[in-house]
Motif scaffolding. Structure first.
Motif, PDB file in Angstrom:
ATOM      1  N   GLY A   1       0.819  -1.147  -0.030  1.00  0.00           N
ATOM      2  CA  GLY A   1      -0.026   0.029   0.176  1.00  0.00           C
ATOM      3  C   GLY A   1       0.749   1.361   0.018  1.00  0.00           C
ATOM      4  O   GLY A   1       0.436   2.478   0.114  1.00  0.00           O
ATOM      5  N   THR A   2       2.167   1.196  -0.368  1.00  0.00           N
ATOM      6  CA  THR A   2       3.045   2.141  -0.115  1.00  0.00           C
ATOM      7  C   THR A   2       2.855   2.951  -1.783  1.00  0.00           C
ATOM      8  O   THR A   2       2.860   2.233  -2.601  1.00  0.00           O
ATOM      9  CB  THR A   2       4.332   2.337   0.318  1.00  0.00           C
ATOM     10  N   THR A   3       3.336   4.249  -1.747  1.00  0.00           N
ATOM     11  CA  THR A   3       3.294   4.636  -3.100  1.00  0.00           C
ATOM     12  C   THR A   3       4.533   4.285  -3.968  1.00  0.00           C
ATOM     13  O   THR A   3       4.504   4.289  -5.271  1.00  0.00           O
ATOM     14  CB  THR A   3       2.923   6.253  -3.205  1.00  0.00           C
ATOM     15  N   ILE A   4       5.449   3.890  -3.350  1.00  0.00           N
ATOM     16  CA  ILE A   4       6.629   3.808  -3.774  1.00  0.00           C
ATOM     17  C   ILE A   4       7.074   2.197  -3.317  1.00  0.00           C
ATOM     18  O   ILE A   4       6.882   1.931  -2.176  1.00  0.00           O
ATOM     19  CB  ILE A   4       8.068   4.616  -3.253  1.00  0.00           C
ATOM     20  N   VAL A   5       7.548   1.495  -4.173  1.00  0.00           N
ATOM     21  CA  VAL A   5       7.849  -0.048  -4.068  1.00  0.00           C
ATOM     22  C   VAL A   5       8.960   0.131  -3.037  1.00  0.00           C
ATOM     23  O   VAL A   5      10.283   0.501  -3.179  1.00  0.00           O
ATOM     24  CB  VAL A   5       8.257  -0.814  -5.027  1.00  0.00           C
ATOM     25  N   PRO A   6       8.862  -0.779  -1.730  1.00  0.00           N
ATOM     26  CA  PRO A   6      10.111  -0.719  -0.693  1.00  0.00           C
ATOM     27  C   PRO A   6      11.188  -1.280  -1.272  1.00  0.00           C
ATOM     28  O   PRO A   6      12.285  -0.691  -1.041  1.00  0.00           O
ATOM     29  CB  PRO A   6       9.346  -1.390   0.398  1.00  0.00           C
ATOM     30  N   GLY A   7      11.193  -2.556  -1.864  1.00  0.00           N
ATOM     31  CA  GLY A   7      12.310  -3.172  -2.174  1.00  0.00           C
ATOM     32  C   GLY A   7      12.615  -4.252  -1.202  1.00  0.00           C
ATOM     33  O   GLY A   7      11.951  -4.527  -0.046  1.00  0.00           O
TER      34      GLY A   7
END
Ligand code: HEM
Length: 507
Positions: free
Chosen positions: A437-443
């Motif tokens: 659900g984050t706007t940037i892919v965490p990794g």
């Protein structure tokens, strides 16, 4: 829960709920050669086992000893101050294959945990450990010892290598009669707390052992600020909170003999320290720092180096242990050592300015990123690892390459491997999309995240490493932690050790 006997610390092995006190620890992996001879000998081992109440008493004794020693030093009594306190601990755990030897396959399987029954070797591919696939068969690239059948592990902890070695010999004598042993050695591994100011730090240099949940047992110390109290059954089989035993609408499916036991996940995790350090230096923010000077801000002599900042963003804590969520720009030694504050933080959902989503401690305990009760607490584990191997040599530093094996003997306890260790590794550390659900892919978790080597699209990288632009991604050039094996064990309660495993006839 109706019908359950009250939980008593004297009935539970000490490493599970309290943790055995240690400067050194030996893990003695064995096979049971003669189960008939082994059972009565196991009964004789029980008085040597450090229970949770004994381990609690010993921790208090160590605290008192330290206070007295400080007082003696202050009073100038240097000789008495040098006296050492010798405490040695013993615990024992069995793999599924070990339980089969003792109680037979049908009864052993009643424990109802597929990952435990299958063993860690079977789980290795899903954990993304390196290995070879031949048709359906996957053989992990592990040390030979862990490719063998292991029936159990004896944990011996203490204040020195001599005292634990002596205790191991004593324990071996328990399993021997007329010069014949009922067990065969598979491997004996020794770990050590690191020396000097690195005491309590793992080999990359970060303070470890700061955050562990508290188990909801009234006789254990109260929770510290920020410390989560988990239900007894998240750590202990058969207690409320053990999902398998208390699934709504289904009967209790843990056998009686599993009550108050816990699964022990053991992993040998070598760490490539010079290579990790070199990567940090190469990828530190060169635009703001001259690599030959230690500080980012010339005006602030105590400011951290760009390398330290990058490392702290990988871990989520500075080397001192201070959480970057609370102190993102500079280390804070007072905060690091203040147990009333060093866990008192929660992440800012959908923001990685202060701490990257992929940072090791955020991946492993995503405080506030997921629902606390349902999404987080069932996955909290009790960690009891210890470093192994020598300090990095000057030659390794100069060549930036590891020549001596060193790393972490990872140990965790949980009531359910699919919720605990195995879940954390697969669903969070190895999963680029977690937290969701984050706007940037965490990794991936930079320390332990393992990409799927069979999938070229699955890369080991992270976002959020650069606090000035958290959308930027950093690709890791290799794995700095590579598993060399392990096993899943069951750490039985004391009554089960002395009454069930020593007497049951295999069915
Ligand atoms: C060589 C491998 C590893 C290294 C160097 C490492 C290092 C660290 C460090 C420095 C911390 C912060 C100190 C603390 O909070 O106690 C930490 C925390 C933690 N690690 Fe690891 N770790 C390793 C492997 C693992 C593995 C395999 C797992 C589980 C799959 C794991 C789970 C955790 C958890 C649950 C925490 C506590 C997070 C929190 O509650 O804030 N670690 N680790």
């Amino acid at each position: 829960m109706a019908g359950l006997p009250p939980l008593e610390l004297k009935d539970i092995q000490g490493d599970v709920l309290v943790g055995l006190s240690k400067k050194t620890e030996i893990f003695h992996f064995f096979q049971i050669k003669d189960a008939k001879a082994f059972k009565p000998q196991l009964k004789n081992l029980v008085p040597h086992i450090t229970t949770a109440d004994k381990a609690t008493g010993e921790k208090e004794e160590i605290k008192r000893f330290r206070v007295q020693r400080r007082e003696k030093v202050e009073a100038g009594d240097a000789n008495t101050a040098k006296a050492a306190l010798s405490i040695v601990g013993v615990n024992i755990s069995f793999s599924h294959l070990g339980l089969v030897q003792l109680i037979g396959e049908a009864k052993a399987k009643e424990i109802n945990d597929d990952l435990f029954i299958g063993g860690q070797k079977k789980d290795a591919k899903d954990l993304h450990d390196r290995g070879k696939t031949d048709g359906d068969k996957f053989t992990p690239a592990w040390d030979a010892a862990f490719l063998k059948d292991i029936h159990g592990v004896i944990l011996i902890t203490g204040d020195s290598f001599d005292s634990v070695s002596q205790k191991l010999n004593e324990v071996k004598r328990v399993f021997s009669k007329d010069g014949v042993s009922s067990i065969t050695d598979v491997a004996t591994l020794a770990g050590d707390v690191r020396p000097g100011d690195q005491k309590g730090h793992e080999h990359f240099g970060y303070k470890d052992g700061i955050s562990n949940p508290r188990v909801d047992v009234s006789s254990l110390p109260k929770a510290l600020p920020g410390q989560t109290t988990i239900k007894q059954g998240v750590a202990l089989l058969g207690r409320p909170g053990d999902d398998v035993a208390f699934k709504v609408g289904t009967p209790v499916v843990r056998p009686k003999w599993a009550l108050d036991g816990s699964f022990l996940a053991f992993r040998k995790l070598p760490q490539l320290v010079p290579e990790f350090d070199k990567f940090l230096v190469n990828n530190a923010k060169t635009d703001v720092v001259n690599q030959s000077t230690p500080n980012v801000f010339d005006d602030f002599p105590d400011a951290p180096s760009a390398t330290d900042i990058l490392g702290a963003r990988f871990v989520g804590r500075w080397k001192s242990g201070a959480p970057i969520r609370a102190t993102p720009l500079a280390d804070d030694l007072k905060l690091a050592t203040d147990e009333l504050r060093n866990n008192k933080f929660r992440f800012n959902k959908n923001s990685q300015e202060a701490c990257p989503f992929a940072a090791h401690i955020r991946k492993m305990n995503p405080r506030k990123d997921v629902d606390q009760e349902t999404g987080l607490n069932p996955h909290l584990i009790l960690r009891r690892g210890i470093p192994f191997g020598p300090e990095v040599t000057s030659q390794e530093k100069v060549t930036n390459s590891t020549q001596h094996e060193r790393g972490l003997y990872f140990v965790s306890y949980q009531s359910n491997l699919a919720n605990g260790f195995s879940f954390l590794q697969k669903a969070w550390a190895n999963n680029s999309g977690f937290p969701i659900g984050t706007t940037i892919v965490p990794g991936l978790d930079p320390l332990i995240g393992q990409e799927d080597l069979a999938d070229p699209k699955d890369v080991r990288d992270m976002s959020g490493y650069d606090d000035d632009d958290v959308t930027k991604r950093l690709k890791f050039d290799r794995r700095w932690v590579e598993s060399k094996g392990g096993e899943y064990f069951f750490s039985p309660s004391i009554p089960t050790l002395s009454e069930v495993l020593t007497t049951a006839t295999p069915s």
